[in-house]
Scaffold this motif. Structure first.
Motif, PDB file in Angstrom:
ATOM      1  N   ASN A 142      52.248  29.404  88.519  1.00 51.54           N
ATOM      2  CA  ASN A 142      51.665  29.394  87.182  1.00 51.54           C
ATOM      3  C   ASN A 142      51.022  30.774  86.837  1.00 51.54           C
ATOM      4  N   ARG A 143      51.041  31.709  87.746  1.00 52.08           N
ATOM      5  CA  ARG A 143      50.778  33.032  87.652  1.00 52.08           C
ATOM      6  C   ARG A 143      51.397  33.672  86.617  1.00 52.08           C
ATOM      7  N   LEU A 144      52.948  33.161  86.594  1.00 44.56           N
ATOM      8  CA  LEU A 144      54.082  33.796  85.545  1.00 44.56           C
ATOM      9  C   LEU A 144      53.900  32.920  84.374  1.00 44.56           C
ATOM     10  N   ARG A 145      53.793  31.464  84.571  1.00 49.61           N
ATOM     11  CA  ARG A 145      53.840  30.417  83.129  1.00 49.61           C
ATOM     12  C   ARG A 145      52.660  30.485  82.450  1.00 49.61           C
ATOM     13  N   VAL A 146      51.372  30.688  82.974  1.00 49.06           N
ATOM     14  CA  VAL A 146      50.290  30.588  82.236  1.00 49.06           C
ATOM     15  C   VAL A 146      49.849  31.927  81.423  1.00 49.06           C
ATOM     16  N   PRO A 147      49.659  31.902  80.281  1.00 49.95           N
ATOM     17  CA  PRO A 147      49.329  33.216  79.653  1.00 49.95           C
ATOM     18  C   PRO A 147      47.970  33.565  80.282  1.00 49.95           C
ATOM     19  N   HIS A 148      47.555  34.819  80.498  1.00 51.24           N
ATOM     20  CA  HIS A 148      46.131  35.188  81.105  1.00 51.24           C
ATOM     21  C   HIS A 148      45.568  34.461  82.253  1.00 51.24           C
ATOM     22  N   PHE A 149      46.556  34.046  83.198  1.00 52.40           N
ATOM     23  CA  PHE A 149      46.210  33.265  84.070  1.00 52.40           C
ATOM     24  C   PHE A 149      44.849  33.643  84.863  1.00 52.40           C
ATOM     25  N   MET A 150      44.825  34.881  85.347  1.00 48.44           N
ATOM     26  CA  MET A 150      43.704  35.417  85.959  1.00 48.44           C
ATOM     27  C   MET A 150      42.250  35.298  85.196  1.00 48.44           C
ATOM     28  N   THR A 151      42.401  35.439  84.005  1.00 47.67           N
ATOM     29  CA  THR A 151      41.525  35.189  83.072  1.00 47.67           C
ATOM     30  C   THR A 151      40.632  33.658  83.458  1.00 47.67           C
ATOM     31  N   HIS A 152      41.681  32.979  83.586  1.00 48.94           N
ATOM     32  CA  HIS A 152      41.122  31.460  83.793  1.00 48.94           C
ATOM     33  C   HIS A 152      40.507  31.148  85.141  1.00 48.94           C
ATOM     34  N   VAL A 153      41.183  31.986  86.238  1.00 46.66           N
ATOM     35  CA  VAL A 153      40.496  31.954  87.502  1.00 46.66           C
ATOM     36  C   VAL A 153      39.360  32.686  87.504  1.00 46.66           C
ATOM     37  N   HIS A 154      39.058  33.828  87.002  1.00 49.39           N
ATOM     38  CA  HIS A 154      37.594  34.451  86.876  1.00 49.39           C
ATOM     39  C   HIS A 154      36.825  33.409  86.348  1.00 49.39           C
ATOM     40  N   GLN A 155      36.987  32.889  85.329  1.00 53.41           N
ATOM     41  CA  GLN A 155      36.292  31.835  84.631  1.00 53.41           C
ATOM     42  C   GLN A 155      35.759  30.786  85.746  1.00 53.41           C
TER      43      GLN A 155
END
Length: 121
Positions: free
Chosen positions: A20-33
């Motif tokens: 998902n880190r590659l497939r979801v744009p801005h993955f880490m933004t989601h994780v931080h939220q």
């Protein structure tokens, strides 16, 4: 009529599909939220944190309590492709269920590669 579907077991292909880190744009933004929302839930919701269910340091769970007794239980097993993330990143899921009267349990578990998939299961 049933179709024959060929399963591609190529490890590189599977890594690409499940990453998902590659497939979801801005993955880490989601994780931080998720982390920020989860910290707020742990501070404000009735809960018991880091309850041991086994002997390993990773074998702990968080319990989020609804109002009332005899609640159904939802066990939320966090994702992370068996290699990342933590129960504390997912406390944010609890209010949706506790607000409807369910108890929510979010377990942690050892992550690969420190354990094999057989051990994890």
């Amino acid at each position: 009529m049933a179709q024959n579907i060929k399963f591609n077991a190529d490890p590189a292909y599977l890594d690409q599909q499940y990453n998902n880190r590659l497939r979801v744009p801005h993955f880490m933004t989601h994780v931080h939220q998720w982390q920020a929302d989860s910290a707020q839930v742990r501070q404000s919701a009735p809960c018991h944190l880091d309850i041991a269910y086994g002997n390993a340091p990773s074998e702990k769970l968080d319990i989020f309590h609804p109002q009332g007794k005899n609640a159904p239980v939802v066990v939320f097993i966090h994702g992370g492709y068996w290699r990342s993330l933590d129960k504390a990143d997912h406390s944010f899921v609890a209010p949706a269920f506790t607000g409807e009267g369910a108890c929510v349990v979010v377990p942690n578990y050892a992550l690969c590669p420190s354990v094999t998939m057989e051990q994890l299961v």
